[in-house]
Design a protein around this motif. Structure first.
Motif, mmCIF file in Angstrom:
data_model
loop_
_atom_site.group_PDB
_atom_site.id
_atom_site.type_symbol
_atom_site.label_atom_id
_atom_site.label_comp_id
_atom_site.label_asym_id
_atom_site.label_seq_id
_atom_site.Cartn_x
_atom_site.Cartn_y
_atom_site.Cartn_z
ATOM 1 N N LEU A 11 50.898 43.137 52.902
ATOM 2 C CA LEU A 11 52.348 43.165 52.656
ATOM 3 C C LEU A 11 53.137 42.192 53.526
ATOM 4 C CD1 LEU A 11 52.910 47.031 52.386
ATOM 5 C CD2 LEU A 11 52.287 45.427 50.570
ATOM 6 N N SER A 12 52.456 41.323 54.274
ATOM 7 C CA SER A 12 53.153 40.394 55.158
ATOM 8 C C SER A 12 53.534 39.119 54.413
ATOM 9 C CB SER A 12 52.276 40.032 56.356
ATOM 10 O OG SER A 12 51.171 39.246 55.940
ATOM 11 N N ALA A 13 54.498 38.370 54.977
ATOM 12 C CA ALA A 13 54.895 37.090 54.395
ATOM 13 C C ALA A 13 53.747 36.087 54.458
ATOM 14 C CB ALA A 13 56.119 36.549 55.127
ATOM 15 N N GLU A 14 52.934 36.165 55.525
ATOM 16 C CA GLU A 14 51.805 35.246 55.667
ATOM 17 C C GLU A 14 50.731 35.472 54.608
ATOM 18 O OE1 GLU A 14 53.617 35.950 59.728
ATOM 19 O OE2 GLU A 14 52.996 37.170 58.030
ATOM 20 N N ASN A 15 50.759 36.634 53.984
ATOM 21 C CA ASN A 15 49.751 37.018 52.998
ATOM 22 C C ASN A 15 50.049 36.477 51.594
ATOM 23 O OD1 ASN A 15 48.169 40.027 51.873
ATOM 24 N ND2 ASN A 15 47.263 38.464 53.174
ATOM 25 N N ARG A 16 51.237 35.897 51.397
ATOM 26 C CA ARG A 16 51.659 35.500 50.063
ATOM 27 C C ARG A 16 50.801 34.363 49.485
ATOM 28 N NH1 ARG A 16 56.903 37.315 48.554
ATOM 29 N NH2 ARG A 16 57.166 35.500 47.204
ATOM 30 N N ALA A 17 50.421 33.403 50.326
ATOM 31 C CA ALA A 17 49.591 32.294 49.831
ATOM 32 C C ALA A 17 48.258 32.812 49.315
ATOM 33 C CB ALA A 17 49.372 31.265 50.945
ATOM 34 N N ALA A 18 47.673 33.769 50.034
ATOM 35 C CA ALA A 18 46.398 34.352 49.601
ATOM 36 C C ALA A 18 46.586 35.154 48.316
ATOM 37 C CB ALA A 18 45.831 35.237 50.709
ATOM 38 N N PHE A 19 47.700 35.864 48.198
ATOM 39 C CA PHE A 19 47.992 36.636 46.983
ATOM 40 C C PHE A 19 48.081 35.690 45.780
ATOM 41 C CE2 PHE A 19 50.417 40.831 45.924
ATOM 42 C CZ PHE A 19 49.660 40.964 44.763
ATOM 43 N N ALA A 20 48.803 34.589 45.969
ATOM 44 C CA ALA A 20 48.955 33.620 44.885
ATOM 45 C C ALA A 20 47.607 33.016 44.484
ATOM 46 C CB ALA A 20 49.926 32.515 45.305
ATOM 47 N N ARG A 21 46.773 32.684 45.471
ATOM 48 C CA ARG A 21 45.453 32.125 45.157
ATOM 49 C C ARG A 21 44.605 33.144 44.407
ATOM 50 N NH1 ARG A 21 43.582 27.195 44.422
ATOM 51 N NH2 ARG A 21 44.656 26.509 46.327
ATOM 52 N N ALA A 22 44.673 34.407 44.801
ATOM 53 C CA ALA A 22 43.906 35.444 44.119
ATOM 54 C C ALA A 22 44.346 35.564 42.656
ATOM 55 C CB ALA A 22 44.077 36.779 44.839
ATOM 56 N N ILE A 23 45.651 35.506 42.410
ATOM 57 C CA ILE A 23 46.157 35.569 41.034
ATOM 58 C C ILE A 23 45.658 34.369 40.231
ATOM 59 C CG2 ILE A 23 48.242 35.503 39.607
ATOM 60 C CD1 ILE A 23 49.706 36.876 41.971
ATOM 61 N N ARG A 24 45.736 33.193 40.843
ATOM 62 C CA ARG A 24 45.291 31.984 40.130
ATOM 63 C C ARG A 24 43.800 32.042 39.817
ATOM 64 N NH1 ARG A 24 46.182 25.554 41.755
ATOM 65 N NH2 ARG A 24 44.854 24.771 40.076
ATOM 66 N N LEU A 25 42.979 32.462 40.771
ATOM 67 C CA LEU A 25 41.538 32.563 40.539
ATOM 68 C C LEU A 25 41.230 33.566 39.426
ATOM 69 C CD1 LEU A 25 40.160 32.507 44.195
ATOM 70 C CD2 LEU A 25 39.860 30.727 42.456
ATOM 71 N N ALA A 26 41.939 34.683 39.434
ATOM 72 C CA ALA A 26 41.716 35.692 38.393
ATOM 73 C C ALA A 26 42.061 35.135 37.015
ATOM 74 C CB ALA A 26 42.540 36.937 38.692
ATOM 75 N N ASN A 27 43.156 34.415 36.933
ATOM 76 C CA ASN A 27 43.541 33.818 35.652
ATOM 77 C C ASN A 27 42.518 32.783 35.179
ATOM 78 O OD1 ASN A 27 46.004 35.111 34.908
ATOM 79 N ND2 ASN A 27 47.075 33.988 36.505
ATOM 80 N N GLU A 28 42.066 31.934 36.095
ATOM 81 C CA GLU A 28 41.150 30.853 35.730
ATOM 82 C C GLU A 28 39.776 31.366 35.334
ATOM 83 O OE1 GLU A 28 43.155 27.352 38.543
ATOM 84 O OE2 GLU A 28 41.307 28.357 39.175
ATOM 85 N N SER A 29 39.350 32.468 35.937
ATOM 86 C CA SER A 29 38.006 32.991 35.658
ATOM 87 C C SER A 29 38.009 34.120 34.634
ATOM 88 C CB SER A 29 37.365 33.495 36.952
ATOM 89 O OG SER A 29 38.097 34.581 37.495
ATOM 90 N N GLY A 30 39.199 34.606 34.254
ATOM 91 C CA GLY A 30 39.275 35.742 33.349
ATOM 92 C C GLY A 30 38.875 37.050 33.996
ATOM 93 N N ALA A 31 38.922 37.096 35.325
ATOM 94 C CA ALA A 31 38.512 38.292 36.060
ATOM 95 C C ALA A 31 39.670 39.280 36.208
ATOM 96 C CB ALA A 31 38.002 37.905 37.455
#
Length: 281
Positions: A11-31
């Motif tokens: 829930l931290s501000a520093e965690n947002r980049a990782a959250f965004a990367r996780a969303i992008r990876l999920a979209n790209e892999s269909g996971a």
């Protein structure tokens, strides 16, 4: 079986980049993207119940904000809370859900490798059943250039196999640091120099055979470049990262005898790029 990515959200501000990367990876892999937040198990039961609802609402709000910031579609998402020790619950959930990758934010104590060992990130790395991604860079940055330090170890082979399998369209640089015995004492001797050059060429051929063997096992492989440089592995790697930082660095989470690698700890304390750490086997 549907792929699953596990993102540990603090829930931290520093965690947002990782959250965004996780969303992008999920979209790209269909996971499916499973997002969890670990709560303190010692809180009163009534407080935990109220906190669970508030945390899930906050995760949903962050998810929406991050998607809008990066213009990302929403993948299949599961938002949940669990209670316990953060590193233990992340590892437990990874096993129970049979996830393909764990995504975490980076270590926050920059420049302090002696403090890395006790962090949630380092503890997850030691026991994760799958690759772990430590994210520092914005998710808008494509992973086109991937750097993979290689040697003849089982850990190195497994890391290279994971990268070849997961990123077939990237450009891979395989970096090997070599140290020929006698270089310091005989480096200026012409006969020794000829012998050294033959040994380094033999080493290159062996590494190329190892790489070709791994690539032959896969249907689609990326472009691969092999680079050999003399020197201490950590010094060679750090120099390369500073001079020519990749988009992603992939290496094993374990050193010899199954211990956390000093190279890993140094890089986590001062990351130059996103880092994917893989099991030793």
């Amino acid at each position: 079986m549907t792929q699953t990515l596990l993102f540990a959200c603090d829930l931290s501000a520093e965690n947002r980049a990782a959250f965004a990367r996780a969303i992008r990876l999920a979209n790209e892999s269909g996971a499916r993207l499973d997002v969890i937040h670990v709560l303190d198990p010692h809180l009163p039961r009534r407080v935990l119940h109220d906190l669970e609802t508030a945390v899930v609402d906050d995760m949903q709000a962050i998810l929406t904000d991050v998607r809008e910031d990066y213009a990302l579609p929403e993948p299949k998402v599961l938002l949940q809370t669990v209670a316990g020790a953060a590193y233990a619950e992340i590892i437990r959930e990874a096993h129970d859900r049979e996830v393909d990758m764990i995504v975490l934010g980076s270590h926050r104590k920059r420049g302090q490798p002696d403090l890395v060992a006790g962090t949630t990130l380092a503890r997850v790395l030691r026991s994760a059943p799958c690759p772990v991604l430590s994210v520092t860079q914005p998710a808008s940055r494509d992973w086109q250039e991937i750097l993979v330090p290689v040697d003849f170890s089982l850990a190195s082979r497994n890391t290279l196999r994971e990268v070849l399998k997961r990123f077939p369209e990237a450009h891979l640089t395989l970096l090997h640091a070599w140290d020929v015995p006698g270089e310091r004492e005989l480096g200026s001797d012409s006969d020794f120099a000829r012998w050294r050059d033959r040994e380094v060429e033999r080493l290159r051929c062996q590494l190329e055979r190892e790489t070709d063997q791994l690539m032959s096992e896969l249907d689609s492989v990326p472009e691969v470049e092999l680079v050999l440089e003399p020197g201490d592995p950590l010094e060679v790697l750090v120099t390369r990262l500073r001079r020519q930082p990749p988009d992603l660095l992939a290496l094993s989470s374990r050193g010899q005898l199954g211990r956390q690698s000093p190279i890993t700890e140094a890089l986590l304390a001062e990351p130059h790029c996103d880092i994917m750490l893989c099991r030793a086997w």
